[in-house]
Scaffold this active site. Structure first.
Site, PDB file in Angstrom:
ATOM      1  N   GLY A 257       0.805  -1.226   0.000  1.00 24.42           N
ATOM      2  CA  GLY A 257       0.000   0.000   0.000  1.00 24.42           C
ATOM      3  C   GLY A 257       0.835   1.273   0.000  1.00 24.42           C
ATOM      4  O   GLY A 257       1.860   1.388  -0.685  1.00 24.42           O
ATOM      5  N   ILE A 258       0.405   2.208   0.813  1.00 24.51           N
ATOM      6  CA  ILE A 258       1.039   3.518   0.848  1.00 24.51           C
ATOM      7  C   ILE A 258       2.489   3.400   1.340  1.00 24.51           C
ATOM      8  O   ILE A 258       3.399   4.050   0.819  1.00 24.51           O
ATOM      9  CB  ILE A 258       0.220   4.473   1.741  1.00 24.51           C
ATOM     10  CG1 ILE A 258      -1.155   4.741   1.089  1.00 24.51           C
ATOM     11  CG2 ILE A 258       0.955   5.776   1.984  1.00 24.51           C
ATOM     12  CD1 ILE A 258      -2.134   5.512   1.960  1.00 24.51           C
ATOM     13  N   ASP A 300       6.734  -5.621  15.466  1.00 18.78           N
ATOM     14  CA  ASP A 300       5.425  -5.044  15.784  1.00 18.78           C
ATOM     15  C   ASP A 300       5.684  -3.748  16.554  1.00 18.78           C
ATOM     16  O   ASP A 300       6.277  -3.790  17.640  1.00 18.78           O
ATOM     17  CB  ASP A 300       4.632  -6.058  16.628  1.00 18.78           C
ATOM     18  CG  ASP A 300       3.236  -5.556  16.962  1.00 18.78           C
ATOM     19  OD1 ASP A 300       3.037  -4.315  16.989  1.00 18.78           O
ATOM     20  OD2 ASP A 300       2.355  -6.393  17.196  1.00 18.78           O
ATOM     21  N   ASN A 383     -15.521  10.892  11.056  1.00 18.07           N
ATOM     22  CA  ASN A 383     -16.220   9.973  10.164  1.00 18.07           C
ATOM     23  C   ASN A 383     -17.071   9.018  10.992  1.00 18.07           C
ATOM     24  O   ASN A 383     -16.572   8.455  11.977  1.00 18.07           O
ATOM     25  CB  ASN A 383     -15.201   9.172   9.340  1.00 18.07           C
ATOM     26  CG  ASN A 383     -15.787   8.630   8.070  1.00 18.07           C
ATOM     27  OD1 ASN A 383     -16.920   8.950   7.702  1.00 18.07           O
ATOM     28  ND2 ASN A 383     -15.020   7.807   7.394  1.00 18.07           N
ATOM     29  N   TYR A 389     -10.522   5.563  15.079  1.00 11.56           N
ATOM     30  CA  TYR A 389      -9.552   5.916  14.027  1.00 11.56           C
ATOM     31  C   TYR A 389      -9.351   7.437  13.968  1.00 11.56           C
ATOM     32  O   TYR A 389      -8.220   7.934  13.942  1.00 11.56           O
ATOM     33  CB  TYR A 389     -10.073   5.383  12.693  1.00 11.56           C
ATOM     34  CG  TYR A 389      -9.147   5.578  11.513  1.00 11.56           C
ATOM     35  CD1 TYR A 389      -7.991   4.807  11.365  1.00 11.56           C
ATOM     36  CD2 TYR A 389      -9.444   6.509  10.520  1.00 11.56           C
ATOM     37  CE1 TYR A 389      -7.152   4.973  10.269  1.00 11.56           C
ATOM     38  CE2 TYR A 389      -8.607   6.679   9.424  1.00 11.56           C
ATOM     39  CZ  TYR A 389      -7.472   5.898   9.304  1.00 11.56           C
ATOM     40  OH  TYR A 389      -6.645   6.070   8.211  1.00 11.56           O
ATOM     41  N   LYS A 393      -5.993   9.633  14.576  1.00 10.53           N
ATOM     42  CA  LYS A 393      -5.393  10.431  13.500  1.00 10.53           C
ATOM     43  C   LYS A 393      -5.412  11.928  13.835  1.00 10.53           C
ATOM     44  O   LYS A 393      -4.538  12.675  13.377  1.00 10.53           O
ATOM     45  CB  LYS A 393      -6.101  10.148  12.175  1.00 10.53           C
ATOM     46  CG  LYS A 393      -5.905   8.702  11.680  1.00 10.53           C
ATOM     47  CD  LYS A 393      -4.449   8.394  11.392  1.00 10.53           C
ATOM     48  CE  LYS A 393      -4.255   7.029  10.716  1.00 10.53           C
ATOM     49  NZ  LYS A 393      -2.839   6.750  10.433  1.00 10.53           N
TER      50      LYS A 393
HETATM   51  P1  NAD Z   1      -2.455  -1.016   4.568  1.00  9.31           P
HETATM   52  O1  NAD Z   1      -3.310  -1.777   5.500  1.00  9.31           O
HETATM   53  O2  NAD Z   1      -2.351  -1.478   3.162  1.00  9.31           O
HETATM   54  O3  NAD Z   1      -0.963  -0.908   5.171  1.00  9.31           O
HETATM   55  C1  NAD Z   1      -0.711  -0.649   6.531  1.00  9.31           C
HETATM   56  C2  NAD Z   1       0.564  -1.378   6.928  1.00  9.31           C
HETATM   57  O4  NAD Z   1       0.808  -1.149   8.312  1.00  9.31           O
HETATM   58  C3  NAD Z   1       0.431  -2.885   6.736  1.00  9.31           C
HETATM   59  O5  NAD Z   1       1.526  -3.378   5.996  1.00  9.31           O
HETATM   60  C4  NAD Z   1       0.401  -3.411   8.155  1.00  9.31           C
HETATM   61  O6  NAD Z   1       0.931  -4.700   8.304  1.00  9.31           O
HETATM   62  C5  NAD Z   1       1.264  -2.366   8.873  1.00  9.31           C
HETATM   63  N1  NAD Z   1       1.028  -2.446  10.312  1.00  9.31           N
HETATM   64  C6  NAD Z   1      -0.176  -2.511  10.949  1.00  9.31           C
HETATM   65  N2  NAD Z   1       0.015  -2.675  12.265  1.00  9.31           N
HETATM   66  C7  NAD Z   1       1.348  -2.713  12.476  1.00  9.31           C
HETATM   67  C8  NAD Z   1       2.152  -2.892  13.628  1.00  9.31           C
HETATM   68  N3  NAD Z   1       1.612  -3.073  14.848  1.00  9.31           N
HETATM   69  N4  NAD Z   1       3.501  -2.897  13.494  1.00  9.31           N
HETATM   70  C9  NAD Z   1       4.063  -2.735  12.274  1.00  9.31           C
HETATM   71  N5  NAD Z   1       3.348  -2.563  11.137  1.00  9.31           N
HETATM   72  C10 NAD Z   1       2.001  -2.567  11.237  1.00  9.31           C
HETATM   73  O7  NAD Z   1      -2.960   0.476   4.652  1.00  9.31           O
HETATM   74  P2  NAD Z   1      -2.690   1.744   3.711  1.00  9.31           P
HETATM   75  O8  NAD Z   1      -3.957   2.082   3.043  1.00  9.31           O
HETATM   76  O9  NAD Z   1      -1.465   1.586   2.908  1.00  9.31           O
HETATM   77  O10 NAD Z   1      -2.476   2.849   4.854  1.00  9.31           O
HETATM   78  C11 NAD Z   1      -1.208   3.332   5.255  1.00  9.31           C
HETATM   79  C12 NAD Z   1      -1.427   4.507   6.197  1.00  9.31           C
HETATM   80  O11 NAD Z   1      -2.206   5.502   5.537  1.00  9.31           O
HETATM   81  C13 NAD Z   1      -2.186   4.156   7.474  1.00  9.31           C
HETATM   82  O12 NAD Z   1      -1.656   4.885   8.552  1.00  9.31           O
HETATM   83  C14 NAD Z   1      -3.600   4.625   7.177  1.00  9.31           C
HETATM   84  O13 NAD Z   1      -4.326   4.909   8.339  1.00  9.31           O
HETATM   85  C15 NAD Z   1      -3.318   5.853   6.342  1.00  9.31           C
HETATM   86  N6  NAD Z   1      -4.429   6.278   5.488  1.00  9.31           N
HETATM   87  C16 NAD Z   1      -4.827   5.528   4.420  1.00  9.31           C
HETATM   88  C17 NAD Z   1      -5.874   5.985   3.618  1.00  9.31           C
HETATM   89  C18 NAD Z   1      -6.347   5.230   2.404  1.00  9.31           C
HETATM   90  O14 NAD Z   1      -7.239   5.722   1.714  1.00  9.31           O
HETATM   91  N7  NAD Z   1      -5.792   4.085   2.079  1.00  9.31           N
HETATM   92  C19 NAD Z   1      -6.508   7.193   3.916  1.00  9.31           C
HETATM   93  C20 NAD Z   1      -6.070   7.917   5.011  1.00  9.31           C
HETATM   94  C21 NAD Z   1      -5.016   7.461   5.778  1.00  9.31           C
END
Ligand code: NAD
Length: 482
Positions: A257-258, A300, A383, A389, A393
């Site tokens: 992801g991001i 973790d 939201n 959440y 945030k």
């Molecule tokens: P995702 O679920 O694809 O990736 C999140 C990653 O964080 C995963 O690889 C997961 O394993 C890792 N993670 C979770 N808990 C963990 C822990 N305890 N220790 C280590 N790693 C851990 O999500 P994403 O969409 O790529 O989101 C990335 C960030 O962007 C997050 O903080 C999310 O809240 C934020 N975000 C995403 C969106 C969206 O539209 N996708 C919007 C706003 C904010």
């Protein structure tokens, strides 16, 4: 995740029908390609009388190789309009905005850029000046909504008095396709950062480093065990294609992801990247890091030993820390058990605080270091179903604002607040909510992980030392929240 709607309404047969019935037709946004010019076209520069930024802007754009004009020949089209409104000191002078933009806004090309430069109201000498400068926010946000359908983005940049020479990384970012999904934002460029370490004491971060400053040649191939990297660099010395060369970056949640996009982008910018993710995703993390030559850390972040383990892993310190790992555990509050709340809060907020404390306490964030946090639009707008959440945030934003003034040595902390980004997280949403998330923005489409990553790379940039304590939404100017 592909946006089938956007493809359909822009297809040869369906497109004209969609236009006739008034369906939104999101344009294909231009995105950065390595080696691209700083701006794919001509920039028109304008100034309200007495502006203090016009010369600095012209110099930055000349250094970046951008062609500029100050007049509007009738047959000319522009890729960017940049207006210095910093000297507007009374509401009656706001008409300067109308005078400059009314005849030129129709000359903007698709995916063009509008930047209005101002003086932060708090730095204004009189209540009237502060009033007029605050008014710029309404102008830029509305213009963003008017022009978003053409993929044009509009930003307001408040430049602190004395920060006139700190604009290079911000202007380059906002003008380029790197900021494709950032619109309607208010960005603050503050005073030049000072370096307080013995080697760099009393030296502004933009000044040339002394000869005994750490050298980038000492870089090792292992991101997690590097020698000292340069903490400061003069803008003229910066390699704008690889500005993070010799720097070490840690990205949490980097296996997909991001986070994966952030790691790729920081590596593209020259950083030696370490990715961290939960041990259960070890294979995915290694697969994501391997093409970048980066190291993988299975950890973790909520575990009690995580902060110390991170500090130990980087004996020479870190230049860039990106707090990206995050989860959602959605439920309305009436159905929210305590463990659902606490598990999320530990991951999204408390672990970031603990890691920051450990890193800063051990002096392991180097001079000129960057902490970048990933908040969310939900943390700004709230939201339904996301009290946990959104609390976490919003807390991330609070952490950024609280720590920013406390950092020393040219270090900064900032946050991105993504809106709807196409990832596994959003792919799991019910289709109606997903579609609403995509279309309810000025750009009428979801963003891509790269859009968040490019914004983080701008915060991480060595020339962004005066960009501190900002929260920038990467949301296509989503209609929810401020
Ligand atoms: P995702 O679920 O694809 O990736 C999140 C990653 O964080 C995963 O690889 C997961 O394993 C890792 N993670 C979770 N808990 C963990 C822990 N305890 N220790 C280590 N790693 C851990 O999500 P994403 O969409 O790529 O989101 C990335 C960030 O962007 C997050 O903080 C999310 O809240 C934020 N975000 C995403 C969106 C969206 O539209 N996708 C919007 C706003 C904010």
């Amino acid at each position: 995740m592909s946006d089938r709607y956007a493809r359909l309404v822009n297809a040869p047969i369906a497109g004209p029908i969609a236009r006739r019935v008034g369906l939104p037709q999101p344009v294909r946004l231009e995105r950065h390609r390595p080696g691209d010019p700083a701006l794919r076209g001509l920039a028109l520069l304008g100034t309200a009388p007495g502006g203090r930024l016009a010369q600095a802007v012209a110099e930055v754009l000349a250094q970046a190789g951008v062609d500029t004009a100050t007049e509007t020949p009738s047959d000319q089209r522009f890729k960017a309009l940049v207006f210095d409104a910093s000297a507007i000191a009374d509401s009656t002078e706001l008409v300067e905005l109308q005078s400059f933009f009314h005849p030129t806004v129709g000359l903007l090309e698709r995916c063009g850029r509008v930047i209005v430069l101002g003086t932060a109201p708090a730095a204004c000498a009189t209540p009237r000046a502060a009033t007029a400068q605050r008014a710029l926010e309404g102008f830029t946000r509305s213009l963003g909504k008017e022009l978003g359908g053409r993929g044009v983005t509009v930003q307001l940049v408040y430049v602190a008095p004395g920060a006139e020479d700190e604009l290079a990384s911000t202007l380059r970012f906002l003008l380029s396709p790197r900021s494709a999904y950032v619109s309607g934002q208010v960005i603050r460029v503050g005073e030049p950062p000072r370096v307080d370490t013995p080697a760099g004491r009393d030296r502004a971060v933009g000044d040339a480093p002394s000869s005994d400053a750490p050298s980038s040649d000492a870089a090792s191939s292992d991101a997690a065990s590097s020698d000292a990297a340069p903490s400061v660099a003069a803008p003229s010395e910066i390699d704008w294609e690889q500005p993070l060369a010799g720097r070490v970056a840690l990205v949490t949640g980097a296996s997909r992801g991001i986070g994966a996009a952030i790691a790729q982008t920081l590596a593209r910018e020259g950083a030696r990247v370490a990715g961290l993710d939960v041990p259960a995703l070890g294979d995915e993390l290694r697969a994501a890091m391997q093409p970048l030559g980066g190291s993988a850390i299975g950890l973790d972040i909520t575990s009690p030993e995580a902060p110390a383990a991170i500090v130990e892993r980087f004996p020479e310190g870190l230049d860039v820390l990106v707090h990206n790992a995050g989860v959602t555990r959605d439920r309305t509050l009436a159905k929210m058990p305590a463990e659902r709340w606490s598990e999320l809060m530990a991951i999204n907020l408390s672990s970031e605080e603990r890691i920051n404390d450990a890193l800063l306490g051990a002096g392991a964030l180097r001079a000129g270091g960057r902490i970048v946090c990933v908040s969310s639009m939900s943390g700004i707008a709230g939201n339904s179903g996301q009290t946990n959440y959104a609390t976490s945030k919003a807390g991330v934003i609070g952490m950024v604002q609280a720590l920013a003034p406390l950092l020393t040595d040219g270090q900064t902390i900032n946050a991105v607040a993504p809106g709807f980004i196409e990832t596994q997280m959003t792919a799991k949403m019910p289709i109606a909510i997903r579609e609403a998330g995509r279309r309810m923005s000025s750009l009428a489409q979801g963003g891509l992980p790269i859009d968040v990553a490019e914004t983080i790379a701008w915060f991480a940039h060595p020339a962004s030392g005066a960009v501190n304590g900002n929260v920038v939404r990467v949301c296509g100017q989503n209609l929810l929240g401020a």
